[in-house]
Design a protein around this motif. Sequence first.
Motif, PDB file in Angstrom:
ATOM      1  N   GLY A 199      20.015  10.703  28.931  1.00 19.95           N
ATOM      2  CA  GLY A 199      21.334  11.254  28.647  1.00 19.95           C
ATOM      3  C   GLY A 199      21.481  12.712  29.035  1.00 19.95           C
ATOM      4  N   ARG A 200      20.390  13.400  29.392  1.00 12.48           N
ATOM      5  CA  ARG A 200      20.508  14.813  29.738  1.00 12.48           C
ATOM      6  C   ARG A 200      21.091  14.975  31.136  1.00 12.48           C
ATOM      7  N   LEU A 201      21.662  16.128  31.386  1.00 12.87           N
ATOM      8  CA  LEU A 201      22.310  16.427  32.655  1.00 12.87           C
ATOM      9  C   LEU A 201      21.255  16.723  33.715  1.00 12.87           C
ATOM     10  N   ALA A 221      25.414  21.936  36.244  1.00 12.07           N
ATOM     11  CA  ALA A 221      24.207  21.257  36.717  1.00 12.07           C
ATOM     12  C   ALA A 221      23.560  21.977  37.895  1.00 12.07           C
ATOM     13  N   THR A 262      27.339  12.749  32.703  1.00  8.24           N
ATOM     14  CA  THR A 262      25.926  12.660  33.100  1.00  8.24           C
ATOM     15  C   THR A 262      25.716  11.544  34.116  1.00  8.24           C
ATOM     16  N   ASP A 263      26.470  10.423  33.967  1.00 11.06           N
ATOM     17  CA  ASP A 263      26.369   9.329  34.939  1.00 11.06           C
ATOM     18  C   ASP A 263      26.864   9.782  36.305  1.00 11.06           C
ATOM     19  N   GLN A 293      24.235  12.066  37.807  1.00 10.85           N
ATOM     20  CA  GLN A 293      23.075  11.283  38.205  1.00 10.85           C
ATOM     21  C   GLN A 293      23.343  10.539  39.512  1.00 10.85           C
TER      22      GLN A 293
END
Length: 696
Positions: free
Chosen positions: A569-571, A600, A684-685, A688
């Motif tokens: 879940g982290r950035l 980020a 975050t998704d 990612q």
Amino acid sequence: MWHVCLSSPLPSCLYWGEARLMLFNGAWGELHGMQPEGALGHPADEAWPEGWAERAPRLRRLHEQQRAGFERLHIKLGASGRQEEMLWHHDIIPVLDERGRVAGFFEQAHELSSQALQEHRRALESLNYIATATIAEKDPEKILQMVTDAGVELSRAAFGAFFYHVVNEAGERMMLYTLSGAPRAAFAHFPMPRRTILLSETFESAAIIRLDDITADPRYGLNLPLSGMPKGHLPVSSYMAVPVASREGRPIGTLLLGHPARARFTARHEELMRGLAAQAAIAIENARLIQRVREANETLEQRVAASTKELTEAHEALRQAQKMEAVGQLTGGIAHDFNNLLQGISGSLELLGRRLEQGQTQGLERFLRGAQDSAQRAASLTQRLLAFSRRQTLDPRPVDAGRLVKGVSDLIQRAVGPAITLDVMVPEECCAVLVDAVQLENALLNLSINARDAMPNGGRLSFEITHQRLDAEKAREFDLPLGKYLSICVTDTGFGIPKDILGRIFDPFFTTKPVGQGTGLGLSMVHGFVRQSGGHVDVQSMPGLGTRVFVYLPCHTGEAAPEMEPVAGRLPRARRGERVLVVDDEVMVRAPIVEMLREAGFEVLEAEHASAAQSVLREQKGVRLLVADLGLPGGVDGQELAVLARAADPTLKVLFITGYAEQALSGQELEPGMAVIAKPFAMTDLAQTICEMLRG
């Protein structure tokens, strides 16, 4: 006139007195391999026995009809010099003398390019011919005979009949009016048929009844003292009853179609019969109108035109009313659920703002969680709507369904509770299926929750996976291609589903649960997702005993993809020099994305439309990835922007973001270096996904 017709390049001939071959042109002789010598003027059954045997029954029937048509394959020398099979359609029309009696017959043939084209043209021509006849023809019996003949021809039935609905001293009965495909003597010794349970249901529901095997239907044979069809009745397995009703909805009669073989009628036949039924209703209404016109000494043309206009307007008004009713039900359900969700979001944010104004920070997490929870539920509702309409964005990959079911079984057990025993039966080897794994898990969870609600006092829930190879009959029933399928059978021991609502369980917002305990979208989402994945959902239920839901998915020839590791879940963090351009016309969407990407560590540029984005790409070098909304204003959407940008820099990666997308954009698969992510998404998704694309 006949010499003119016979001079046509189309094969043509003339019979006289029913049995003498009087004239034919060269094209007709070439098609049938005949010479004028020894044929013209002679009885047709002597000069041409094989051809006459095929036509004689049709010519006899023409005393009661306007024309006859049939198709025949002929061997003909093609352009390549080789013999070829060619399909021809033959039309036979009676020739009348000055007293209106049949004096002979004229036949002409038309070549067809293919069987499919011929069937399509014949259907359109038949419907168009009948539609024209309902306006021009004054004799309703002739029109209904055309309707009956066309019904047999278009549905490929063995025989058909139109019955009027009448009421006499003996009660409600059916009076045979027209017949096709069988001699009238086949019904002469039977009494007037009664309105059986099957026919009564047809009239009361105004719906077509189509059965693959009438003898297997539970409504068959329940009208004592007879049990089924009387002795000597024509053999019937495939059965279709087409109700004909007046524009006021009053039953007039029914068109019955039958065939000795099973499963001969399809949904396409049902559609064609619906059109024929409408034309039959118009014919009867017009006939009654003509009678009133004659009695009132008014002109036929004016009254028929007025009636036709009135019928057209009434049909259009009915279609519009039905459409608006469906839209009203859909929007009403959406508005109810979304208003509740918006209230949760706005209420939480309002309280959060008041606490911040007062300088109180304690307990703010509760309001933040409330707003986020409502937003996630709104996103889930949107996905269910898109799944029902088969327009959700899927990420299909080869999946081991057996492993997936085992993996989700713990979650299902927690969802249904300890009072329900869960059984999972999975074979050692399962074929892979090409599906979105997350959506398949959601579908199984939805089925489990429905099963749980049907077993409030506990019970047994089982998942069983088997491999099935659909035969032609099942494939036709499920509207699926032939082949190997994986079947996931979900069985419960609950209340079961009554027959009267079994056909509605996949309708959006249809639910039997109390208000507040269900949106009515769970099963519609399952149905939409499975159909979008190339499969089918079949439901079998017995009230008081339970329900079985079969999910059929086509087997995939490739190997299943390895399970994806859960993303933290982290950035994620950007690497040095990773520059991204974000294009979205909605500031409230674009601003958080830009802020998050900068947090980020990305170098972020932004634009609100395609024109501004093109300027940024020209002026700023080193942009490695374009994040673009599909629905951009200004005449150039996100997909077109991506094409223009990649034309200038083929190495540019593109990530589309959208709230409404198909599995493929503009009917095509995404190119390498492109991806799509559906709104709403977690930041975050998104980060990612961008990292994976830049480093992939």
